[in-house]
Design a protein around this motif. Sequence first.
Motif, PDB file in Angstrom:
ATOM      1  N   SER A  12       0.838  -1.196   0.000  1.00 37.26           N
ATOM      2  CA  SER A  12       0.000   0.000   0.000  1.00 37.26           C
ATOM      3  C   SER A  12       0.869   1.240   0.000  1.00 37.26           C
ATOM      4  N   PHE A  13       0.299   2.307  -0.542  1.00 40.29           N
ATOM      5  CA  PHE A  13       0.918   3.639  -0.522  1.00 40.29           C
ATOM      6  C   PHE A  13      -0.081   4.521   0.197  1.00 40.29           C
ATOM      7  N   GLY A  14       0.166   4.866   1.436  1.00 39.11           N
ATOM      8  CA  GLY A  14      -0.832   5.611   2.192  1.00 39.11           C
ATOM      9  C   GLY A  14      -2.134   4.844   2.211  1.00 39.11           C
ATOM     10  N   SER A  15      -3.209   5.478   1.770  1.00 38.26           N
ATOM     11  CA  SER A  15      -4.512   4.806   1.811  1.00 38.26           C
ATOM     12  C   SER A  15      -4.789   4.019   0.527  1.00 38.26           C
ATOM     13  N   THR A  16      -3.832   4.048  -0.438  1.00 37.50           N
ATOM     14  CA  THR A  16      -4.024   3.298  -1.687  1.00 37.50           C
ATOM     15  C   THR A  16      -3.450   1.898  -1.552  1.00 37.50           C
ATOM     16  N   THR A  17      -4.255   0.892  -1.831  1.00 37.70           N
ATOM     17  CA  THR A  17      -3.748  -0.480  -1.839  1.00 37.70           C
ATOM     18  C   THR A  17      -3.401  -0.840  -3.283  1.00 37.70           C
ATOM     19  N   ALA A  18      -2.110  -0.917  -3.564  1.00 38.17           N
ATOM     20  CA  ALA A  18      -1.665  -1.169  -4.942  1.00 38.17           C
ATOM     21  C   ALA A  18      -1.654  -2.660  -5.260  1.00 38.17           C
ATOM     22  N   LEU A  19      -1.271  -3.483  -4.275  1.00 38.34           N
ATOM     23  CA  LEU A  19      -1.316  -4.937  -4.435  1.00 38.34           C
ATOM     24  C   LEU A  19      -2.097  -5.486  -3.256  1.00 38.34           C
ATOM     25  N   GLY A  36      -4.258  -4.722 -17.406  1.00 35.91           N
ATOM     26  CA  GLY A  36      -5.183  -4.140 -16.439  1.00 35.91           C
ATOM     27  C   GLY A  36      -5.218  -2.640 -16.618  1.00 35.91           C
ATOM     28  N   PRO A  37      -6.261  -2.016 -16.089  1.00 36.55           N
ATOM     29  CA  PRO A  37      -6.398  -0.561 -16.247  1.00 36.55           C
ATOM     30  C   PRO A  37      -5.280   0.200 -15.548  1.00 36.55           C
ATOM     31  N   SER A  38      -5.101   1.447 -15.921  1.00 28.38           N
ATOM     32  CA  SER A  38      -4.136   2.321 -15.272  1.00 28.38           C
ATOM     33  C   SER A  38      -4.440   2.375 -13.773  1.00 28.38           C
ATOM     34  N   GLY A  39      -3.402   2.242 -12.962  1.00 23.61           N
ATOM     35  CA  GLY A  39      -3.591   2.285 -11.520  1.00 23.61           C
ATOM     36  C   GLY A  39      -3.967   0.955 -10.891  1.00 23.61           C
ATOM     37  N   SER A  40      -4.039  -0.113 -11.687  1.00 27.06           N
ATOM     38  CA  SER A  40      -4.470  -1.411 -11.133  1.00 27.06           C
ATOM     39  C   SER A  40      -3.346  -2.147 -10.404  1.00 27.06           C
ATOM     40  N   GLY A  41      -2.104  -1.655 -10.524  1.00 23.25           N
ATOM     41  CA  GLY A  41      -1.003  -2.263  -9.771  1.00 23.25           C
ATOM     42  C   GLY A  41       0.032  -2.977 -10.616  1.00 23.25           C
ATOM     43  N   LYS A  42      -0.051  -2.830 -11.938  1.00 21.25           N
ATOM     44  CA  LYS A  42       0.854  -3.566 -12.836  1.00 21.25           C
ATOM     45  C   LYS A  42       2.330  -3.251 -12.568  1.00 21.25           C
ATOM     46  N   SER A  43       2.657  -1.960 -12.526  1.00 19.83           N
ATOM     47  CA  SER A  43       4.063  -1.591 -12.310  1.00 19.83           C
ATOM     48  C   SER A  43       4.530  -2.011 -10.927  1.00 19.83           C
ATOM     49  N   THR A  44       3.656  -1.839  -9.942  1.00 16.20           N
ATOM     50  CA  THR A  44       4.024  -2.230  -8.576  1.00 16.20           C
ATOM     51  C   THR A  44       4.306  -3.733  -8.515  1.00 16.20           C
ATOM     52  N   LEU A  45       3.487  -4.518  -9.215  1.00 18.16           N
ATOM     53  CA  LEU A  45       3.698  -5.974  -9.242  1.00 18.16           C
ATOM     54  C   LEU A  45       5.012  -6.310  -9.940  1.00 18.16           C
TER      55      LEU A  45
HETATM   56  P1  ADP Z   1      -0.349   0.596 -13.021  1.00 23.06           P
HETATM   57  O1  ADP Z   1       1.056   0.211 -13.357  1.00 23.06           O
HETATM   58  O2  ADP Z   1      -1.333  -0.522 -13.232  1.00 23.06           O
HETATM   59  O3  ADP Z   1      -0.794   1.840 -13.689  1.00 23.06           O
HETATM   60  P2  ADP Z   1       0.766   1.203 -10.453  1.00 23.06           P
HETATM   61  O4  ADP Z   1       1.345  -0.074  -9.943  1.00 23.06           O
HETATM   62  O5  ADP Z   1       1.683   2.211 -11.040  1.00 23.06           O
HETATM   63  O6  ADP Z   1      -0.416   0.847 -11.445  1.00 23.06           O
HETATM   64  O7  ADP Z   1      -0.032   1.911  -9.284  1.00 23.06           O
HETATM   65  C1  ADP Z   1      -1.036   1.238  -8.507  1.00 23.06           C
HETATM   66  C2  ADP Z   1      -1.608   2.229  -7.524  1.00 23.06           C
HETATM   67  O8  ADP Z   1      -0.610   2.571  -6.561  1.00 23.06           O
HETATM   68  C3  ADP Z   1      -2.056   3.526  -8.146  1.00 23.06           C
HETATM   69  O9  ADP Z   1      -3.170   3.985  -7.431  1.00 23.06           O
HETATM   70  C4  ADP Z   1      -0.859   4.435  -7.965  1.00 23.06           C
HETATM   71  O10 ADP Z   1      -1.232   5.783  -7.956  1.00 23.06           O
HETATM   72  C5  ADP Z   1      -0.320   3.961  -6.634  1.00 23.06           C
HETATM   73  N1  ADP Z   1       1.131   4.136  -6.513  1.00 23.06           N
HETATM   74  C6  ADP Z   1       2.074   3.444  -7.202  1.00 23.06           C
HETATM   75  N2  ADP Z   1       3.303   3.820  -6.850  1.00 23.06           N
HETATM   76  C7  ADP Z   1       3.136   4.780  -5.908  1.00 23.06           C
HETATM   77  C8  ADP Z   1       4.047   5.571  -5.130  1.00 23.06           C
HETATM   78  N3  ADP Z   1       5.365   5.454  -5.255  1.00 23.06           N
HETATM   79  N4  ADP Z   1       3.510   6.441  -4.255  1.00 23.06           N
HETATM   80  C9  ADP Z   1       2.176   6.565  -4.108  1.00 23.06           C
HETATM   81  N5  ADP Z   1       1.271   5.856  -4.806  1.00 23.06           N
HETATM   82  C10 ADP Z   1       1.744   4.965  -5.684  1.00 23.06           C
END
Ligand code: ADP
Length: 235
Positions: A12-19, A36-45
Motif C-alpha cells: 500500500s501507498f498511504g490509503s491506496t492499496t496497490a497490491l 489491467g487498467p491504469s492504476g491497477s497495480g501492474k508496475s508495482t507488481l
Molecule cells: P499501473 O502500473 O497498473 O498503472 P501502479 O502499480 O503504477 O499501477 O499503481 C497502482 C496504484 O498505486 C495507483 O493507485 C498508484 O497511484 C499507486 N502508486 C504506485 N506507486 C506509488 C508511489 N510510489 N507512491 C504513491 N502511490 C503509488
Amino acid sequence: PPVLDARGLYRSFGSTTALNGIDLQIALGQSLAIMGPSGSGKSTLLHALAGIELPDAGSIMLNLPGRAPVDIQGLKDKARTKLRREYFGFVFQSGLLIPELTAEENVAMALMINGVPRNAAIASAGSALAELGLTGMEQRRIGQLSGGQQQRVAIARAQVTGAMVVFADEPTGALDSTTGFEVLDTLLRCTVGAGKSLVMVTHDPNVAARCDRIVQLQDGQLTSDSLHPSNAAKD
Ligand code: ADP
Ligand code: ADP
C-alpha cells in the motif's frame, strides 16, 4: 518448481492499496503479459517480482535450475541488487540506456557491473548487438539510434548477462506498431526462445496475445489468468 513463486503480495501507498493479495507462479521459459487498467497495480507488481521495490507482505521465491531457492524478500539490499544484476534483465519503455555512452558501451556496462573486464565485456556486447541486427551501430550514441534500434540495444543489454528472467514494462509503448512488433519478436526470441522467462506489462491486447499467458489485474488483485491454447503445455 516455478522460476518465480510469489505468494500473498500486499503493498500500500498511504490509503491506496496497490497490491491486494497476489499469488503468481511463473514457469521458466514462459512469457507472461500483465494487463489491467491504469492504476491497477501492474508496475508495482512488476517491481515487486523483480526485487526493485519490495511489497509490504508476502513472499517471492526465485528458483533457478541447479541452485538453491532464494527468498528475494529475505535478502539484504546489496545481495538483492547483485542477484538482480546477475539473473534479471530489464527492458522498459525508455530511459534505461545511458545517452552519453555508445550502444556497445551500454550493453557492456551490464557485464562490467557484474565484474567482467572491459575488453571482454565490449567483445560480448559486440556479439550481442550483431545477433540483434545492429552491426555497424556499435559506436553510435543512443540518441543517434531510432526508437526500435534503442529497444534492441536494451534487449541486448538485458540478455547479455545470461539473465534467466527478463522484465519488460511497455517495451513497445513508444514505437509505431510495425516497429513495435519487430521489437516484440526480437524480445520473445531472446527470452522464451532461449529458455528464459519474460514478464511484461502491456496495455496492448495485440502485444499480450503473443505471450504464452495473460493475467489481468484489477484494484491490486488478479481477476483472470489465461494460457494461450497453443502454449498450454508449458504451464
Ligand atoms: P499501473 O502500473 O497498473 O498503472 P501502479 O502499480 O503504477 O499501477 O499503481 C497502482 C496504484 O498505486 C495507483 O493507485 C498508484 O497511484 C499507486 N502508486 C504506485 N506507486 C506509488 C508511489 N510510489 N507512491 C504513491 N502511490 C503509488
Ligand atoms: P506506468 O506508466 O508504468 O503505470 P506510472 O506513470 O504509473 O507508470 O508510474 C511511474 C512511477 O511513479 C512508478 O515508479 C510508480 O511507482 C510511481 N508512481 C505511480 N503513481 C504514483 C503516485 N500516485 N505517487 C507517487 N508515485 C507514483
